[in-house]
Scaffold this motif. Structure first.
Motif, PDB file in Angstrom:
ATOM      1  N   PRO A   6       0.836  -1.206   0.000  1.00  0.00           N
ATOM      2  CA  PRO A   6       0.000   0.000   0.000  1.00  0.00           C
ATOM      3  C   PRO A   6       0.869   1.253   0.000  1.00  0.00           C
ATOM      4  O   PRO A   6       1.982   1.256   0.537  1.00  0.00           O
ATOM      5  N   GLN A   7       0.356   2.298  -0.609  1.00  0.00           N
ATOM      6  CA  GLN A   7       1.070   3.576  -0.691  1.00  0.00           C
ATOM      7  C   GLN A   7       0.039   4.687  -0.630  1.00  0.00           C
ATOM      8  O   GLN A   7      -1.005   4.597  -1.255  1.00  0.00           O
ATOM      9  N   GLY A   8       0.288   5.717   0.135  1.00  0.00           N
ATOM     10  CA  GLY A   8      -0.648   6.823   0.266  1.00  0.00           C
ATOM     11  C   GLY A   8      -1.748   6.482   1.264  1.00  0.00           C
ATOM     12  O   GLY A   8      -1.580   5.654   2.142  1.00  0.00           O
ATOM     13  N   TRP A   9      -2.901   7.140   1.113  1.00  0.00           N
ATOM     14  CA  TRP A   9      -4.017   6.925   2.034  1.00  0.00           C
ATOM     15  C   TRP A   9      -4.799   5.687   1.641  1.00  0.00           C
ATOM     16  O   TRP A   9      -5.189   5.532   0.493  1.00  0.00           O
ATOM     17  N   VAL A  10      -5.031   4.809   2.613  1.00  0.00           N
ATOM     18  CA  VAL A  10      -5.805   3.590   2.421  1.00  0.00           C
ATOM     19  C   VAL A  10      -6.878   3.548   3.504  1.00  0.00           C
ATOM     20  O   VAL A  10      -6.579   3.783   4.676  1.00  0.00           O
ATOM     21  N   GLN A  11      -8.115   3.256   3.089  1.00  0.00           N
ATOM     22  CA  GLN A  11      -9.207   3.233   4.055  1.00  0.00           C
ATOM     23  C   GLN A  11      -9.437   1.816   4.547  1.00  0.00           C
ATOM     24  O   GLN A  11      -9.515   0.874   3.771  1.00  0.00           O
ATOM     25  N   PHE A  12      -9.532   1.664   5.872  1.00  0.00           N
ATOM     26  CA  PHE A  12      -9.858   0.407   6.528  1.00  0.00           C
ATOM     27  C   PHE A  12     -11.086   0.654   7.393  1.00  0.00           C
ATOM     28  O   PHE A  12     -10.962   1.202   8.487  1.00  0.00           O
ATOM     29  N   GLY A  13     -12.254   0.267   6.901  1.00  0.00           N
ATOM     30  CA  GLY A  13     -13.477   0.549   7.639  1.00  0.00           C
ATOM     31  C   GLY A  13     -13.708   2.038   7.707  1.00  0.00           C
ATOM     32  O   GLY A  13     -13.780   2.712   6.685  1.00  0.00           O
ATOM     33  N   SER A  15     -11.613   4.080   9.473  1.00  0.00           N
ATOM     34  CA  SER A  15     -10.339   4.773   9.684  1.00  0.00           C
ATOM     35  C   SER A  15      -9.531   4.823   8.387  1.00  0.00           C
ATOM     36  O   SER A  15      -9.711   4.013   7.483  1.00  0.00           O
ATOM     37  N   TRP A  16      -8.651   5.801   8.332  1.00  0.00           N
ATOM     38  CA  TRP A  16      -7.758   5.990   7.191  1.00  0.00           C
ATOM     39  C   TRP A  16      -6.324   5.832   7.671  1.00  0.00           C
ATOM     40  O   TRP A  16      -5.960   6.346   8.728  1.00  0.00           O
ATOM     41  N   CYS A  17      -5.485   5.141   6.879  1.00  0.00           N
ATOM     42  CA  CYS A  17      -4.081   4.948   7.237  1.00  0.00           C
ATOM     43  C   CYS A  17      -3.198   5.489   6.122  1.00  0.00           C
ATOM     44  O   CYS A  17      -3.465   5.260   4.944  1.00  0.00           O
ATOM     45  N   LEU A  18      -2.153   6.192   6.502  1.00  0.00           N
ATOM     46  CA  LEU A  18      -1.188   6.725   5.545  1.00  0.00           C
ATOM     47  C   LEU A  18       0.002   5.778   5.506  1.00  0.00           C
ATOM     48  O   LEU A  18       0.640   5.532   6.540  1.00  0.00           O
ATOM     49  N   TRP A  19       0.271   5.221   4.330  1.00  0.00           N
ATOM     50  CA  TRP A  19       1.370   4.276   4.144  1.00  0.00           C
ATOM     51  C   TRP A  19       2.466   4.937   3.331  1.00  0.00           C
ATOM     52  O   TRP A  19       2.207   5.658   2.370  1.00  0.00           O
ATOM     53  N   SER A  27      -2.468   7.349  11.129  1.00  0.00           N
ATOM     54  CA  SER A  27      -3.846   6.884  10.968  1.00  0.00           C
ATOM     55  C   SER A  27      -4.785   7.932  11.534  1.00  0.00           C
ATOM     56  O   SER A  27      -4.449   8.653  12.475  1.00  0.00           O
ATOM     57  N   VAL A  28      -5.956   8.011  10.906  1.00  0.00           N
ATOM     58  CA  VAL A  28      -7.006   8.924  11.334  1.00  0.00           C
ATOM     59  C   VAL A  28      -8.208   8.056  11.664  1.00  0.00           C
ATOM     60  O   VAL A  28      -8.722   7.354  10.806  1.00  0.00           O
ATOM     61  N   GLN A  29      -8.630   8.104  12.944  1.00  0.00           N
ATOM     62  CA  GLN A  29      -9.666   7.189  13.425  1.00  0.00           C
ATOM     63  C   GLN A  29     -10.794   7.965  14.077  1.00  0.00           C
ATOM     64  O   GLN A  29     -10.570   8.666  15.059  1.00  0.00           O
ATOM     65  N   PRO A  30     -12.020   7.824  13.540  1.00  0.00           N
ATOM     66  CA  PRO A  30     -13.157   8.428  14.242  1.00  0.00           C
ATOM     67  C   PRO A  30     -13.523   7.583  15.450  1.00  0.00           C
ATOM     68  O   PRO A  30     -13.387   6.357  15.427  1.00  0.00           O
ATOM     69  N   GLY A  31     -13.938   8.218  16.496  1.00  0.00           N
ATOM     70  CA  GLY A  31     -14.324   7.500  17.708  1.00  0.00           C
ATOM     71  C   GLY A  31     -15.440   8.233  18.426  1.00  0.00           C
ATOM     72  O   GLY A  31     -15.969   9.238  17.942  1.00  0.00           O
ATOM     73  N   ALA A  32     -15.802   7.734  19.587  1.00  0.00           N
ATOM     74  CA  ALA A  32     -16.892   8.329  20.361  1.00  0.00           C
ATOM     75  C   ALA A  32     -16.556   9.743  20.818  1.00  0.00           C
ATOM     76  O   ALA A  32     -17.433  10.594  20.933  1.00  0.00           O
ATOM     77  N   ASP A  33     -15.275  10.009  21.076  1.00  0.00           N
ATOM     78  CA  ASP A  33     -14.867  11.323  21.571  1.00  0.00           C
ATOM     79  C   ASP A  33     -14.271  12.204  20.486  1.00  0.00           C
ATOM     80  O   ASP A  33     -13.561  13.157  20.769  1.00  0.00           O
ATOM     81  N   GLY A  34     -14.539  11.907  19.212  1.00  0.00           N
ATOM     82  CA  GLY A  34     -14.051  12.745  18.112  1.00  0.00           C
ATOM     83  C   GLY A  34     -13.079  11.998  17.223  1.00  0.00           C
ATOM     84  O   GLY A  34     -13.009  10.770  17.232  1.00  0.00           O
ATOM     85  N   VAL A  55     -12.243  14.261   9.670  1.00  0.00           N
ATOM     86  CA  VAL A  55     -11.305  13.307   9.077  1.00  0.00           C
ATOM     87  C   VAL A  55     -10.398  14.024   8.087  1.00  0.00           C
ATOM     88  O   VAL A  55      -9.184  13.799   8.067  1.00  0.00           O
ATOM     89  N   SER A  56     -10.963  14.916   7.273  1.00  0.00           N
ATOM     90  CA  SER A  56     -10.136  15.614   6.280  1.00  0.00           C
ATOM     91  C   SER A  56      -9.095  16.510   6.948  1.00  0.00           C
ATOM     92  O   SER A  56      -7.951  16.590   6.489  1.00  0.00           O
ATOM     93  N   GLN A  57      -9.451  17.165   8.043  1.00  0.00           N
ATOM     94  CA  GLN A  57      -8.478  17.978   8.762  1.00  0.00           C
ATOM     95  C   GLN A  57      -7.382  17.093   9.356  1.00  0.00           C
ATOM     96  O   GLN A  57      -6.204  17.432   9.310  1.00  0.00           O
ATOM     97  N   GLY A  58      -7.755  15.940   9.887  1.00  0.00           N
ATOM     98  CA  GLY A  58      -6.767  15.017  10.440  1.00  0.00           C
ATOM     99  C   GLY A  58      -5.825  14.486   9.380  1.00  0.00           C
ATOM    100  O   GLY A  58      -4.620  14.353   9.615  1.00  0.00           O
TER     101      GLY A  58
END
Length: 116
Positions: A6-13, A15-19, A27-34, A55-58
């Motif tokens: 993987p290279q660049g941003w990859v979405q897993f469910g 969350s987004w991971c930068l490879w 990784s950028v992960q949404p959760g209950a607290d933001g 997510v885009s800001q993260g």
């Protein structure tokens, strides 16, 4: 055969991971607290965790933060582009006119007399 790295941003469910270079660096992960941004560009045992409004800001924050540390010699905009670029599929090299002519002649020579 091996799977492409993987290279660049990859979405897993959700969350987004930068490879980059075969490893996950953010990784950028949404959760209950933001939205939580986890940055792993430091030493292996040190992760930096920050909050983001979206997510885009993260993703933008992670791109700039990681690019500034991994590709420190480049201007920031160019470093972010290089960090987030997807690897291109390997393409077959272009064949010269001589090679194309040889391939055409070979196809013609292999045709059987009964083939149309």
């Amino acid at each position: 055969m091996t799977a492409p790295r993987p290279q660049g941003w990859v979405q897993f469910g959700e969350s987004w991971c930068l490879w980059w270079n075969g490893r996950q660096i953010a990784s950028v992960q949404p959760g209950a607290d933001g939205i939580t941004v986890v940055l792993s560009c430091r030493k292996l045992w040190q992760d930096k965790r920050v909050s983001a409004a979206s997510v885009s800001q993260g993703k933008r924050y992670a791109e700039r933060w990681c690019a500034a540390r991994i590709l420190a010699g480049l201007p920031l905009r160019q470093a972010v582009q290089q960090l987030t670029a997807k690897e291109e599929e390997p393409t077959q090299p272009k064949r010269s006119a001589n090679e194309l002519q040889q391939a055409r002649r070979l196809r013609e020579a292999l045709k059987l007399p009964g083939d149309s």
